[in-house]
Design a protein around this motif. Sequence first.
Motif, PDB file in Angstrom:
ATOM      1  N   MET A 169       0.834  -1.204   0.000  1.00  0.00           N
ATOM      2  CA  MET A 169       0.000   0.000   0.000  1.00  0.00           C
ATOM      3  C   MET A 169       0.874   1.262   0.000  1.00  0.00           C
ATOM      4  O   MET A 169       0.989   1.943  -0.997  1.00  0.00           O
ATOM      5  CB  MET A 169      -0.913  -0.018   1.247  1.00  0.00           C
ATOM      6  N   ARG A 170       1.474   1.516   1.134  1.00  0.00           N
ATOM      7  CA  ARG A 170       2.374   2.669   1.205  1.00  0.00           C
ATOM      8  C   ARG A 170       3.662   2.389   0.440  1.00  0.00           C
ATOM      9  O   ARG A 170       4.128   1.254   0.399  1.00  0.00           O
ATOM     10  CB  ARG A 170       2.742   2.965   2.661  1.00  0.00           C
TER      11      ARG A 170
ATOM     12  N   ALA B 189      10.528  10.823  -6.600  1.00  0.00           N
ATOM     13  CA  ALA B 189       9.520  11.828  -6.929  1.00  0.00           C
ATOM     14  C   ALA B 189       8.353  11.176  -7.671  1.00  0.00           C
ATOM     15  O   ALA B 189       7.184  11.430  -7.365  1.00  0.00           O
ATOM     16  CB  ALA B 189      10.138  12.927  -7.771  1.00  0.00           C
TER      17      ALA B 189
ATOM     18  N   GLY C 268       6.280   9.059  -5.438  1.00  0.00           N
ATOM     19  CA  GLY C 268       5.754   9.793  -4.298  1.00  0.00           C
ATOM     20  C   GLY C 268       6.155   9.187  -2.968  1.00  0.00           C
ATOM     21  O   GLY C 268       5.350   8.994  -2.077  1.00  0.00           O
TER      22      GLY C 268
ATOM     23  N   VAL D  72       7.721   9.147   0.627  1.00  0.00           N
ATOM     24  CA  VAL D  72       8.041  10.007   1.773  1.00  0.00           C
ATOM     25  C   VAL D  72       8.498   9.095   2.915  1.00  0.00           C
ATOM     26  O   VAL D  72       7.730   8.244   3.352  1.00  0.00           O
ATOM     27  CB  VAL D  72       6.817  10.809   2.243  1.00  0.00           C
TER      28      VAL D  72
ATOM     29  N   PRO E 138       8.448   8.896   9.217  1.00  0.00           N
ATOM     30  CA  PRO E 138       9.113   9.587  10.322  1.00  0.00           C
ATOM     31  C   PRO E 138       9.323   8.680  11.538  1.00  0.00           C
ATOM     32  O   PRO E 138      10.303   8.847  12.257  1.00  0.00           O
ATOM     33  CB  PRO E 138       8.169  10.729  10.685  1.00  0.00           C
ATOM     34  N   VAL E 139       8.417   7.742  11.737  1.00  0.00           N
ATOM     35  CA  VAL E 139       8.542   6.875  12.910  1.00  0.00           C
ATOM     36  C   VAL E 139       9.723   5.934  12.759  1.00  0.00           C
ATOM     37  O   VAL E 139      10.553   5.796  13.657  1.00  0.00           O
ATOM     38  CB  VAL E 139       7.254   6.066  13.137  1.00  0.00           C
ATOM     39  N   ALA E 140       9.801   5.303  11.613  1.00  0.00           N
ATOM     40  CA  ALA E 140      10.907   4.376  11.383  1.00  0.00           C
ATOM     41  C   ALA E 140      12.226   5.130  11.473  1.00  0.00           C
ATOM     42  O   ALA E 140      13.201   4.660  12.053  1.00  0.00           O
ATOM     43  CB  ALA E 140      10.760   3.727  10.012  1.00  0.00           C
TER      44      ALA E 140
ATOM     45  N   ALA F 245      12.771   7.819  13.177  1.00  0.00           N
ATOM     46  CA  ALA F 245      13.028   8.171  14.573  1.00  0.00           C
ATOM     47  C   ALA F 245      13.584   6.973  15.332  1.00  0.00           C
ATOM     48  O   ALA F 245      14.433   7.130  16.212  1.00  0.00           O
ATOM     49  CB  ALA F 245      11.748   8.660  15.232  1.00  0.00           C
ATOM     50  N   LEU F 246      13.120   5.805  14.969  1.00  0.00           N
ATOM     51  CA  LEU F 246      13.575   4.607  15.683  1.00  0.00           C
ATOM     52  C   LEU F 246      15.082   4.415  15.529  1.00  0.00           C
ATOM     53  O   LEU F 246      15.776   4.100  16.487  1.00  0.00           O
ATOM     54  CB  LEU F 246      12.840   3.377  15.155  1.00  0.00           C
TER      55      LEU F 246
END
Lengths: 359, 359
Positions: free
Chosen positions: A1-2, A42, A45, A47, A50-52, A54-55
Amino acid sequence: MRVTIKDIAKRAGVSKTTVSFALNDPERISAETRDRVLAIVAEMGYVPDPVARALTTGRHGAIGLLLPQPIHEALANPYLCEIVRGIGETCEERGLALTMLPPVRGALIEAARRAAVDALLTIGVGPGTEVAELLRKRHLPFVAIDGLAADNMVNVGIDDEAAAYELMRHILDLGHERIAILALMPEVCAAPASCFSRVCELRLAGFSRAFAERGRALDAPEIRVVPVEGSLEGGRRATLACLESGDRAAMPTAIVAMADAAALGAYAACRSLGISVPADMSIAGFDDIPQASLLDPPLTTIRQPGSEKGAKAAALALALLAGDAVSHLVLRAELVVRGSTAAPRSGPLQAPPVAPRLQ
Amino acid sequence: MRVTIKDIAKRAGVSKTTVSFALNDPERISAETRDRVLAIVAEMGYVPDPVARALTTGRHGAIGLLLPQPIHEALANPYLCEIVRGIGETCEERGLALTMLPPVRGALIEAARRAAVDALLTIGVGPGTEVAELLRKRHLPFVAIDGLAADNMVNVGIDDEAAAYELMRHILDLGHERIAILALMPEVCAAPASCFSRVCELRLAGFSRAFAERGRALDAPEIRVVPVEGSLEGGRRATLACLESGDRAAMPTAIVAMADAAALGAYAACRSLGISVPADMSIAGFDDIPQASLLDPPLTTIRQPGSEKGAKAAALALALLAGDAVSHLVLRAELVVRGSTAAPRSGPLQAPPVAPRLQ
DNA sequence: CCGGTTAACAAAATCGTTTTACTTCACCGT
DNA sequence: ACGGTGAAGTAAAACGATTTTGTTAACCGG
């Protein structure tokens, strides 16, 4: 999905490492490969999560503020608002986000557990509390605002005892005998032993000293110390309770609030009772919120630099994070005498000749 | 250094799974083992890492607010404050934290990338913008506040065109000819094509309709549309610029601000110039911030439910997260006529007989 | 005594990155 | 021709949890 970094890697025919380098350390790979990867990033798309991130990096790009109250209550207090704005200044400097962490179902400690931030600020949390202990366990750098100075905790505040002393001295100098003190309740009772919050204790001590200097005492019958919520509504209710009960000759002639927000409520209560300020009632506050000088009459209060408190505390927390040795900060506070305090009327309280115009 | 789940598992002689169950799903394991594990958790002071947990569960326990300005500027605007408080109410209900995400070094999009939250709220972000696009890529549920209604984006707002129409009709009904309009600048110019923000365009359209109804036009020479920062300072500066330049007969007799915050500045400017409100100058605002009714004279303005906007927007975003189908929300706004607007003086502007008492 | 269920726990996969520690290969001076 | 160096890229190991899938043993009815 992502779309993940793996998708990009596969599509570009390179390893995840290369994609990561293309994004975070462009010099590490050839311009050719980098451009190809970036084009696919690009196109698809992508991005980075942020969580991964941050880990692995251990950086969140955010600092937290542990609030003793729900957000909507906290921001209703202009003084807290100022503190938050100050924190915001430091956030702006460093490009950080600010996570406001209210108690979770009443439990501040729960909010402290969950906080996914680089550093934390607390409001009114003392050393040795459960929360302070938890933060230490988490190795989360934190700085207390309006807590208490202690060895194992960095605190930013003012000299509450001295400020309170000065304020009460002013009231006593005016000749007031019967005084109501609106004391702050601890919003979250971390130390249930005390009915009051930490700074409140200090301020009471300051009041006490001013009384003692005149051979009087805080626990005399004509002095009433009322625990109150630090809000307009709280101040209003407490003031009404003070003024409605008892005979008029026993009524206080001055109300000293530990927060301007509560003083605002005192204004409202007096207005609704037709009591004129300062002719029939002196009112003093604490904090000097922006409205204070705009009230009618302008409020006598202790000015303390809310915004600076927030900004400095945040800067200290980040210094702590960077491993610097930091120490407490005691900011300047001062008595600002305005129109809301005056000498008490000698005779008994009576209806004012003209309806008072307040605020 | 930090105590992890592995440390607990090793010390307790069980697997990580068991520790995880002991904490998150106590029924899954025997009471005996659970108690032993929990004891060790307490003894070693283990606190699960929120980031690692967020990575697997996909839940962060926070919602984000994308701010068009630095935090300290945003919270200086009482209307934004109200919105944030509203969001805070919903946070309280659901036990969530609120992450305020200001532009990172001027780039709002950068803040949108970094946001580690379950759902996002945006302020003044329209559909089709870079930010909206990014959020969609991230599959991050989001709701716009004061953006624009569109198919692919949920928005919460009021009917800005109608509200503006009503406000300007009131001004024109009073007989004002020369009018200054303090229009909102886009804090972050996502769509550089326009000098104004999205809601601003709608409001201008509403103004325009009121003018057209009287055979007049917004671009007539006696109407000045001034782009202005949505703050007291911004309003003050713009008003001073309007009133200081040009001869007195050409001066506006009414100032219509698109934000009460800016209207506050107009009050300040008028006071400093000795211009009496509303005798010599009518002032109207937008938002109905808490101070508005306390000003002297009280401010005529469009009331819009800031707190409700925030609360409802947050609830919608969470509904989106839960997979529910949700649609736009148009909240009620209304004209509140108070004392700051009056018919213009017929003669030329002159020094008021009595020094005006303002605020 | 035996297939089948269940309780209690463990092993391993997963989440999506960053980062460390190689590998490969070309090039360079001697 | 040969060891050394640096550039370019990769494989695999973190990071610290949760969650899925297995494994073991006990128990149970027939």
